[in-house]
Scaffold this motif. Structure first.
Motif, short mmCIF file in Angstrom:
data_model
loop_
_atom_site.label_atom_id
_atom_site.label_comp_id
_atom_site.label_asym_id
_atom_site.label_seq_id
_atom_site.Cartn_x
_atom_site.Cartn_y
_atom_site.Cartn_z
N GLU A 1 58.11 21.74 96.80
CA GLU A 1 57.91 21.59 95.29
C GLU A 1 57.19 22.31 94.53
OE1 GLU A 1 59.80 20.74 91.90
OE2 GLU A 1 60.55 20.25 93.75
N THR A 2 55.81 22.59 94.99
CA THR A 2 54.76 23.13 94.36
C THR A 2 55.18 24.73 94.55
OG1 THR A 2 53.24 21.60 94.88
CG2 THR A 2 52.20 23.86 94.17
N LEU A 3 55.76 25.26 95.49
CA LEU A 3 55.97 26.47 95.65
C LEU A 3 57.40 26.97 94.69
CD1 LEU A 3 55.71 27.27 99.42
CD2 LEU A 3 54.31 28.14 97.65
N ARG A 4 58.30 26.05 94.84
CA ARG A 4 59.36 26.16 93.74
C ARG A 4 58.86 26.40 92.37
NH1 ARG A 4 61.67 21.92 97.31
NH2 ARG A 4 62.90 22.97 98.86
N GLN A 5 57.90 25.62 92.15
CA GLN A 5 57.33 25.85 90.51
C GLN A 5 56.43 26.97 90.21
OE1 GLN A 5 55.87 21.90 89.88
NE2 GLN A 5 57.70 20.80 89.88
N GLY A 6 56.33 27.75 91.46
CA GLY A 6 55.47 28.81 91.39
C GLY A 6 53.87 28.71 91.11
N GLY A 7 53.59 27.52 91.63
CA GLY A 7 52.32 26.88 91.60
C GLY A 7 51.40 26.90 92.89
N SER A 8 50.19 26.44 92.72
CA SER A 8 49.54 26.11 93.90
C SER A 8 48.67 25.11 93.68
CB SER A 8 48.50 27.36 94.46
OG SER A 8 47.54 27.49 93.14
N ASP A 9 48.32 24.29 94.70
CA ASP A 9 47.44 22.96 94.63
C ASP A 9 46.75 22.74 95.98
OD1 ASP A 9 47.16 20.23 95.16
OD2 ASP A 9 48.90 19.69 93.89
N ALA A 10 45.49 22.80 95.62
CA ALA A 10 44.36 22.81 96.91
C ALA A 10 44.52 21.75 97.55
CB ALA A 10 43.14 22.94 96.34
N ALA A 11 44.88 20.46 96.95
CA ALA A 11 45.00 19.17 97.91
C ALA A 11 46.17 19.28 98.65
CB ALA A 11 45.09 18.12 96.66
N VAL A 12 47.48 19.71 98.12
CA VAL A 12 48.48 19.83 99.06
C VAL A 12 48.31 20.90 100.31
CG1 VAL A 12 51.05 20.45 98.98
CG2 VAL A 12 49.89 18.94 97.22
N CYS A 13 47.59 22.00 99.80
CA CYS A 13 47.23 22.95 100.85
C CYS A 13 46.45 22.53 101.86
CB CYS A 13 46.65 24.21 100.21
SG CYS A 13 46.40 25.43 101.14
N LEU A 14 45.26 21.53 101.49
CA LEU A 14 44.60 21.13 102.69
C LEU A 14 45.27 20.12 103.55
CD1 LEU A 14 41.20 20.44 100.83
CD2 LEU A 14 41.64 21.83 102.67
N ALA A 15 46.07 19.51 102.86
CA ALA A 15 46.95 18.38 103.81
C ALA A 15 48.07 19.11 104.51
CB ALA A 15 47.92 17.53 102.89
N ILE A 16 48.66 20.22 104.25
CA ILE A 16 49.47 20.91 104.87
C ILE A 16 48.78 21.51 106.08
CG2 ILE A 16 50.96 22.93 105.13
CD1 ILE A 16 52.26 20.30 103.90
N GLU A 17 47.51 22.11 105.99
CA GLU A 17 46.66 22.44 106.85
C GLU A 17 46.28 21.65 107.96
OE1 GLU A 17 43.22 24.08 104.82
OE2 GLU A 17 44.24 26.23 104.32
N GLY A 18 45.97 20.46 107.56
CA GLY A 18 45.74 19.35 108.41
C GLY A 18 47.16 19.13 109.33
N LEU A 19 48.08 19.01 108.79
CA LEU A 19 49.33 18.88 109.54
C LEU A 19 49.58 20.14 110.51
CD1 LEU A 19 52.07 17.20 109.49
CD2 LEU A 19 52.87 18.69 107.83
N SER A 20 49.36 21.17 110.14
CA SER A 20 49.30 22.43 111.00
C SER A 20 48.56 22.02 112.19
CB SER A 20 49.22 23.65 110.30
OG SER A 20 49.13 24.60 111.05
N ASP A 21 47.36 21.84 112.02
CA ASP A 21 46.34 21.59 112.92
C ASP A 21 46.75 20.36 113.83
OD1 ASP A 21 44.50 23.53 111.84
OD2 ASP A 21 43.08 22.14 110.85
N CYS A 22 47.35 19.38 113.26
CA CYS A 22 47.78 18.39 114.30
C CYS A 22 48.94 18.90 115.33
CB CYS A 22 48.13 17.15 113.37
SG CYS A 22 47.05 16.05 112.69
N PHE A 23 49.69 19.62 114.69
CA PHE A 23 50.94 19.92 115.69
C PHE A 23 50.52 21.04 116.55
CE2 PHE A 23 53.60 18.70 112.35
CZ PHE A 23 54.66 17.54 112.91
N ASP A 24 49.32 21.85 116.02
CA ASP A 24 48.79 22.92 117.19
C ASP A 24 48.16 22.04 118.09
OD1 ASP A 24 49.32 25.56 116.60
OD2 ASP A 24 47.53 25.68 114.95
N ASP A 25 47.05 20.94 117.93
CA ASP A 25 46.64 20.25 118.72
C ASP A 25 47.58 19.64 119.70
OD1 ASP A 25 44.13 20.81 117.64
OD2 ASP A 25 44.06 18.77 116.71
#
Length: 116
Positions: free
Chosen positions: A24-48
């Motif tokens: 939704e943030t990308l669709r609105q053309g924005g960025s959100d540091a908190a969302v980015c951090l949450a997604i990075e954490g999700l990526s790390d979990c799947f990598d682990d």
């Protein structure tokens, strides 16, 4: 970049509130540091999880479940890069989106169409 991320997320089966918020943030053309951090954490979990499965099965052996975890990690990484303000982030997002799917032609078509 949004369409490439949407394809990666859909094909990897990546779901969740943070994923929805990132898209939704990308669709609105924005960025959100908190969302980015949450997604990075999700990526790390799947990598682990992916590396854990590789270690359980032996290095170089990829199981179907390991591939699922790998693709989810790549799709999440694509979202995180897409949300990042770093200058090289768009290229990284597209690379990760391509890595999340076998449907490279559709992702490349999305990239080309976004260039105008």
């Amino acid at each position: 970049m949004l369409l490439a991320c949407e394809i990666a997320v859909a094909e990897a089966g990546l779901v969740g509130k943070a994923v929805d918020k990132a898209l939704e943030t990308l669709r609105q053309g924005g960025s959100d540091a908190a969302v980015c951090l949450a997604i990075e954490g999700l990526s790390d979990c799947f990598d682990d999880a992916y590396f854990g499965l590789l270690n359980d099965e032996g290095v170089g052996t990829s199981t179907p479940e390991a591939l699922v975890q790998f693709r989810k990690a790549r799709a999440a990484a694509a979202l995180a890069f897409a949300l990042s303000p770093a200058p090289d982030a768009p290229a990284e997002a597209l690379y990760e989106a391509l890595s999340a799917t076998d449907n490279h032609a559709e992702v490349i078509k999305a990239i080309v169409s976004s260039l105008g």
